[in-house]
Design an enzyme around this catalytic site. Structure first.
Site, PDB file in Angstrom:
ATOM      1  N   LYS A  83      51.881  33.025  47.383  1.00 16.59           N
ATOM      2  CA  LYS A  83      50.494  32.930  47.863  1.00 16.59           C
ATOM      3  C   LYS A  83      50.077  31.500  48.241  1.00 16.59           C
ATOM      4  O   LYS A  83      49.375  31.304  49.237  1.00 16.59           O
ATOM      5  CB  LYS A  83      49.543  33.505  46.815  1.00 16.59           C
ATOM      6  CG  LYS A  83      49.611  35.031  46.701  1.00 16.59           C
ATOM      7  CD  LYS A  83      48.563  35.531  45.734  1.00 16.59           C
ATOM      8  CE  LYS A  83      48.567  37.047  45.670  1.00 16.59           C
ATOM      9  NZ  LYS A  83      47.503  37.561  44.800  1.00 16.59           N
ATOM     10  N   ASP A 120      41.419  38.691  47.518  1.00 15.49           N
ATOM     11  CA  ASP A 120      41.464  39.067  46.095  1.00 15.49           C
ATOM     12  C   ASP A 120      40.066  39.034  45.460  1.00 15.49           C
ATOM     13  O   ASP A 120      39.725  39.892  44.643  1.00 15.49           O
ATOM     14  CB  ASP A 120      42.404  38.139  45.318  1.00 15.49           C
ATOM     15  CG  ASP A 120      43.872  38.526  45.494  1.00 15.49           C
ATOM     16  OD1 ASP A 120      44.152  39.675  45.879  1.00 15.49           O
ATOM     17  OD2 ASP A 120      44.736  37.667  45.242  1.00 15.49           O
TER      18      ASP A 120
HETATM   19  P1  NDP Z   1      50.076  32.798  38.033  1.00 19.00           P
HETATM   20  O1  NDP Z   1      51.543  32.754  37.775  1.00 19.00           O
HETATM   21  O2  NDP Z   1      49.472  31.905  39.067  1.00 19.00           O
HETATM   22  O3  NDP Z   1      49.289  32.496  36.641  1.00 19.00           O
HETATM   23  C1  NDP Z   1      49.665  33.147  35.472  1.00 19.00           C
HETATM   24  C2  NDP Z   1      48.576  32.903  34.402  1.00 19.00           C
HETATM   25  O4  NDP Z   1      48.879  33.761  33.291  1.00 19.00           O
HETATM   26  C3  NDP Z   1      48.569  31.484  33.867  1.00 19.00           C
HETATM   27  O5  NDP Z   1      47.253  31.158  33.507  1.00 19.00           O
HETATM   28  C4  NDP Z   1      49.469  31.605  32.620  1.00 19.00           C
HETATM   29  O6  NDP Z   1      49.163  30.663  31.620  1.00 19.00           O
HETATM   30  C5  NDP Z   1      49.061  32.958  32.122  1.00 19.00           C
HETATM   31  N1  NDP Z   1      50.076  33.630  31.295  1.00 19.00           N
HETATM   32  C6  NDP Z   1      51.292  34.060  31.711  1.00 19.00           C
HETATM   33  N2  NDP Z   1      51.919  34.695  30.687  1.00 19.00           N
HETATM   34  C7  NDP Z   1      51.077  34.641  29.625  1.00 19.00           C
HETATM   35  C8  NDP Z   1      51.162  35.102  28.267  1.00 19.00           C
HETATM   36  N3  NDP Z   1      52.225  35.769  27.816  1.00 19.00           N
HETATM   37  N4  NDP Z   1      50.106  34.873  27.448  1.00 19.00           N
HETATM   38  C9  NDP Z   1      49.012  34.224  27.898  1.00 19.00           C
HETATM   39  N5  NDP Z   1      48.876  33.753  29.161  1.00 19.00           N
HETATM   40  C10 NDP Z   1      49.911  33.960  30.010  1.00 19.00           C
HETATM   41  O7  NDP Z   1      49.766  34.328  38.344  1.00 19.00           O
HETATM   42  P2  NDP Z   1      48.440  34.910  39.065  1.00 19.00           P
HETATM   43  O8  NDP Z   1      47.287  34.112  38.623  1.00 19.00           O
HETATM   44  O9  NDP Z   1      48.699  35.050  40.516  1.00 19.00           O
HETATM   45  O10 NDP Z   1      48.386  36.396  38.476  1.00 19.00           O
HETATM   46  C11 NDP Z   1      47.944  36.633  37.138  1.00 19.00           C
HETATM   47  C12 NDP Z   1      47.918  38.140  36.889  1.00 19.00           C
HETATM   48  O11 NDP Z   1      46.952  38.767  37.717  1.00 19.00           O
HETATM   49  C13 NDP Z   1      49.271  38.814  37.203  1.00 19.00           C
HETATM   50  O12 NDP Z   1      49.511  39.782  36.199  1.00 19.00           O
HETATM   51  C14 NDP Z   1      49.023  39.492  38.532  1.00 19.00           C
HETATM   52  O13 NDP Z   1      49.801  40.643  38.706  1.00 19.00           O
HETATM   53  C15 NDP Z   1      47.541  39.863  38.403  1.00 19.00           C
HETATM   54  N6  NDP Z   1      46.891  40.004  39.703  1.00 19.00           N
HETATM   55  C16 NDP Z   1      46.329  41.223  39.985  1.00 19.00           C
HETATM   56  C17 NDP Z   1      45.681  41.422  41.183  1.00 19.00           C
HETATM   57  C18 NDP Z   1      45.073  42.754  41.468  1.00 19.00           C
HETATM   58  O14 NDP Z   1      44.740  43.028  42.627  1.00 19.00           O
HETATM   59  N7  NDP Z   1      44.871  43.601  40.469  1.00 19.00           N
HETATM   60  C19 NDP Z   1      45.590  40.363  42.205  1.00 19.00           C
HETATM   61  C20 NDP Z   1      46.185  39.107  41.783  1.00 19.00           C
HETATM   62  C21 NDP Z   1      46.823  38.964  40.575  1.00 19.00           C
HETATM   63  P3  NDP Z   1      49.834  29.195  31.614  1.00 19.00           P
HETATM   64  O15 NDP Z   1      48.990  28.345  32.534  1.00 19.00           O
HETATM   65  O16 NDP Z   1      49.754  28.801  30.195  1.00 19.00           O
HETATM   66  O17 NDP Z   1      51.256  29.383  32.119  1.00 19.00           O
END
Ligand code: NDP
Length: 295
Positions: A83, A120
């Site tokens: 993205k 989004d």
């Molecule tokens: P990114 O990889 O950009 O960010 C991931 C985020 O999740 C970070 O803040 C990370 O924290 C945190 N994280 C990952 N694993 C864990 C864990 N086990 N415990 C706590 N925090 C965790 O991903 P996105 O922001 O693009 O996506 C996030 C979620 O949203 C995904 O599951 C994605 O599928 C979903 N999504 C859904 C959409 C929809 O239309 N329903 C649209 C876009 C996204 P840290 O900074 O500490 O690594």
């Protein structure tokens, strides 16, 4: 169901040399529900078009997109991990993509240019509209879990919709601070151990982190500290009933699921690709649910 999961009685013409083409690009893309949603709408509208998954090697994204300039593909949805790179490769971007620092939609213009958009945030607002219509974002105190691309997109949309205050809680606090600095005085970063304080007057809790995704740990949160009229939303939709949503339901809180957001972001993409609004109704959700929970 018939070929490609299209509903029986589909009015869609057979794919031809004149068909409009769009798709979704990701690495991997196998898990994407977008093909079933868009092809379902194409069938329902009788549009001569096709929507295709493109799974790429992560190194090939820019070369792939550059090759589509001015070509026969009207546009692409973009999913993980591309993205931010989608925004970088585009010539122009809308305000939502610029604010999010990421694009989930690329449009290929006949003059060879590429336009980036981010739908989004619209999807998030549409999800609340459909599943918690009485929850007013205007003037609400909101807590967001996560500080990645999804959280960033949500912040722009929620602030534009009039949120009063947004607290970001993230596993890595430095990323939450970066977002708070970027989005200004209505946004603050809080440590995870202050969740109970942040929840006390929150109208909305949104999980925009990958916690709860299949294979990831579920977040353990003091949801009982939320006001009784709060709504809890989870962007994760695999599984659809995440541990967070199940916990919220057990407490009698309203819930909004990630599939409603996914369909909400797909609607403006469909119109941009195929020139007609996606049909109202729940067919896309039914098709996606069938894919999420195969018999
Ligand atoms: P990114 O990889 O950009 O960010 C991931 C985020 O999740 C970070 O803040 C990370 O924290 C945190 N994280 C990952 N694993 C864990 C864990 N086990 N415990 C706590 N925090 C965790 O991903 P996105 O922001 O693009 O996506 C996030 C979620 O949203 C995904 O599951 C994605 O599928 C979903 N999504 C859904 C959409 C929809 O239309 N329903 C649209 C876009 C996204 P840290 O900074 O500490 O690594």
């Amino acid at each position: 169901m018939t070929l490609h999961g299209l509903p029986t009685g589909s009015a869609r013409p057979p794919v031809s040399g004149r068909s409009l083409v769009a798709g979704v690009v990701g690495a991997p893309v196998r898990q994407s529900l977008s093909p079933v949603i868009h092809n379902g709408w194409l069938a329902a509208c009788g549009i001569d078009g096709v929507y295709t998954p493109f799974g790429l090697h992560p190194d090939r994204f820019e070369a792939f997109v550059e090759g589509l300039r001015g070509g026969g593909v009207s546009g692409l949805n973009v999913t993980l991990p591309f993205k931010a790179r989608a925004l970088a490769v585009a010539d122009t971007a809308d305000a939502a993509a610029t604010a999010a620092g990421a694009a989930n939609l690329l449009l290929f213009r006949p003059d060879g240019s590429i336009e980036a958009r981010n739908t989004d945030g619209l999807g998030l607002l549409a999800a609340f509209h459909s599943q918690a219509p009485d929850v007013d974002i205007q003037d609400a105190a909101i807590v967001i879990l996560g500080a990645g691309g999804a959280a960033r997109g949500a912040l722009g949309a929620l602030l534009s919709a009039g949120a009063r205050r947004i607290a970001i809680l993230n596993r890595t606090q430095a990323s939450a601070h970066t977002l708070a600095t970027l989005f200004g005085p209505r946004v603050e970063a809080l440590p995870l151990d202050q969740a109970a304080t942040a929840f006390a007057d929150a109208r909305i809790l949104i999980n925009a982190s990958a916690a709860g995704l299949e294979g990831q740990d579920a977040p353990v949160l003091p949801l009982d500290r939320l006001p009784a009229d709060a709504a809890v939303m989870d962007m994760v939709y695999q599984p659809l009933q995440t541990p967070l949503l199940r916990h919220a339901e057990r407490l009698g809180l309203r819930t909004v699921d990630g599939l409603a957001m996914l369909i909400g972001q797909a609607r403006p993409s469909f119109e941009a690709f195929f020139g007609r609004p996606a049909p109202d109704g729940d067919e896309a959700r039914a098709l996606a649910l069938a894919q999420l929970t195969p018999p």
